[in-house]
Scaffold this motif. Structure first.
Motif, PDB file in Angstrom:
ATOM      1  N   TYR A  13       3.125   7.912  -0.182  1.00 13.20           N
ATOM      2  CA  TYR A  13       2.804   8.254  -1.577  1.00 13.20           C
ATOM      3  C   TYR A  13       1.295   8.421  -1.695  1.00 13.20           C
ATOM      4  CZ  TYR A  13       7.578   7.274  -2.848  1.00 13.20           C
ATOM      5  OH  TYR A  13       8.943   7.313  -2.953  1.00 13.20           O
ATOM      6  N   LYS A  14       0.843   9.668  -1.743  1.00 18.01           N
ATOM      7  CA  LYS A  14      -0.589   9.950  -1.686  1.00 18.01           C
ATOM      8  C   LYS A  14      -1.156  10.554  -2.967  1.00 18.01           C
ATOM      9  CE  LYS A  14      -0.507  10.624   3.350  1.00 18.01           C
ATOM     10  NZ  LYS A  14      -0.181   9.304   3.632  1.00 18.01           N
TER      11      LYS A  14
ATOM     12  N   LEU B 236       4.882   4.482 -12.957  1.00 12.92           N
ATOM     13  CA  LEU B 236       4.456   3.100 -12.708  1.00 12.92           C
ATOM     14  C   LEU B 236       4.094   2.377 -13.994  1.00 12.92           C
ATOM     15  CD1 LEU B 236       2.110   3.593  -9.611  1.00 12.92           C
ATOM     16  CD2 LEU B 236       4.567   3.097  -9.647  1.00 12.92           C
TER      17      LEU B 236
ATOM     18  N   GLU C  85       9.046   7.155 -10.215  1.00 14.25           N
ATOM     19  CA  GLU C  85       7.640   7.474  -9.960  1.00 14.25           C
ATOM     20  C   GLU C  85       6.714   7.020 -11.088  1.00 14.25           C
ATOM     21  OE1 GLU C  85      10.171  10.356  -7.633  1.00 14.25           O
ATOM     22  OE2 GLU C  85      10.193   9.606  -9.681  1.00 14.25           O
TER      23      GLU C  85
ATOM     24  N   ASN D 141       0.863  -1.168   0.000  1.00 14.92           N
ATOM     25  CA  ASN D 141       0.000   0.000   0.000  1.00 14.92           C
ATOM     26  C   ASN D 141       0.909   1.230   0.000  1.00 14.92           C
ATOM     27  OD1 ASN D 141      -1.693   2.127   0.517  1.00 14.92           O
ATOM     28  ND2 ASN D 141      -2.791   1.116   2.190  1.00 14.92           N
ATOM     29  N   PRO D 142       1.029   1.930  -1.136  1.00 10.96           N
ATOM     30  CA  PRO D 142       1.960   3.056  -1.213  1.00 10.96           C
ATOM     31  C   PRO D 142       1.595   4.212  -0.278  1.00 10.96           C
ATOM     32  CG  PRO D 142       0.657   2.894  -3.224  1.00 10.96           C
ATOM     33  CD  PRO D 142       0.342   1.698  -2.401  1.00 10.96           C
ATOM     34  N   ARG D 143       0.325   4.331   0.094  1.00 11.18           N
ATOM     35  CA  ARG D 143      -0.091   5.407   0.998  1.00 11.18           C
ATOM     36  C   ARG D 143       0.608   5.279   2.353  1.00 11.18           C
ATOM     37  NH1 ARG D 143      -3.846   8.530  -0.956  1.00 11.18           N
ATOM     38  NH2 ARG D 143      -4.645   9.360   0.990  1.00 11.18           N
TER      39      ARG D 143
ATOM     40  N   LEU E 185       3.116   7.954  -9.505  1.00  9.67           N
ATOM     41  CA  LEU E 185       2.786   8.007  -8.088  1.00  9.67           C
ATOM     42  C   LEU E 185       3.813   8.885  -7.378  1.00  9.67           C
ATOM     43  CD1 LEU E 185       0.923   6.881  -5.859  1.00  9.67           C
ATOM     44  CD2 LEU E 185       2.529   4.985  -5.619  1.00  9.67           C
TER      45      LEU E 185
ATOM     46  N   ARG F 167       4.600  11.534  -3.660  1.00  7.77           N
ATOM     47  CA  ARG F 167       4.252  11.732  -2.251  1.00  7.77           C
ATOM     48  C   ARG F 167       3.125  12.751  -2.094  1.00  7.77           C
ATOM     49  NH1 ARG F 167       9.612  11.297  -2.432  1.00  7.77           N
ATOM     50  NH2 ARG F 167       9.946  13.543  -2.415  1.00  7.77           N
TER      51      ARG F 167
ATOM     52  N   LEU G  28       3.542   4.313   2.834  1.00  3.87           N
ATOM     53  CA  LEU G  28       4.907   4.813   2.660  1.00  3.87           C
ATOM     54  C   LEU G  28       4.941   6.317   2.356  1.00  3.87           C
ATOM     55  CD1 LEU G  28       6.417   1.912   0.545  1.00  3.87           C
ATOM     56  CD2 LEU G  28       6.832   2.408   2.957  1.00  3.87           C
TER      57      LEU G  28
END
Length: 156
Positions: free
Chosen positions: A70-71, A100, A98, A64-66, A116, A118, A68
């Motif tokens: 990444y929003k 993807l 970044e 889940n990148p959030r 993606l 931050r 880490l």
């Protein structure tokens, strides 16, 4: 499993196995075997055949990148000055962590990206310093995703 015109045709057992594993790739093979009434070895054999046929492209752990930080998820349409710029542009885009996904498309853009970041500031830096600085990129058009409302794989 059969091949017809370079397409794989799968049977009901294959579909059942795939549906179990698409729902949870860590589901034990023996648990699947018991639920559908065949041996674990038969499932392994079917999975190997499906991998060899190219239907299964492996398995991976999804993070889940959030969590880490990444929003900001954005889609970027990239306009190239010439179609011949595509291979060099894609090579440079592949070096940007970044990015993807990168798609060669019809329509307004030559390339369509999924990136993606931050936050919006990070997105602006990636756009200005990385993507728009690539030789051949004439301009970009950016769409920020506010919420992903559907996420699924193709049904088998």
């Amino acid at each position: 499993m059969k091949f017809v015109d370079d397409q794989v045709t799968i049977d009901g057992i294959d579909k059942t196995i795939l549906n179990y594993l698409m729902e949870d790739a860590r589901k034990p093979i023996l648990e699947i075997a018991r639920s559908i009434g065949i041996s674990g070895a038969a499932i392994h054999q079917r999975l190997r055949k499906l991998e060899k046929a190219g239907l299964i492209e492996g398995s991976k752990l999804m993070i889940n990148p959030r969590v880490l930080g990444y929003k900001t998820l954005a889609f970027v349409g990239v306009y190239l000055d010439k179609a011949v710029s595509n291979p060099q542009a894609v090579k440079r885009l592949s070096e940007i962590p970044e990015v993807l996904e990168c798609h060669y498309t019809t329509g307004n853009w030559s390339i369509f990206l999924k990136i993606l970041c931050r936050d919006n500031e990070h997105l602006m830096k990636v756009l200005n310093k990385n993507i728009q600085a690539i030789d051949g990129v004439s301009r970009t058009e950016t769409f920020i995703s506010l919420d992903q409302q559907i996420k699924r794989q193709i049904k088998v």
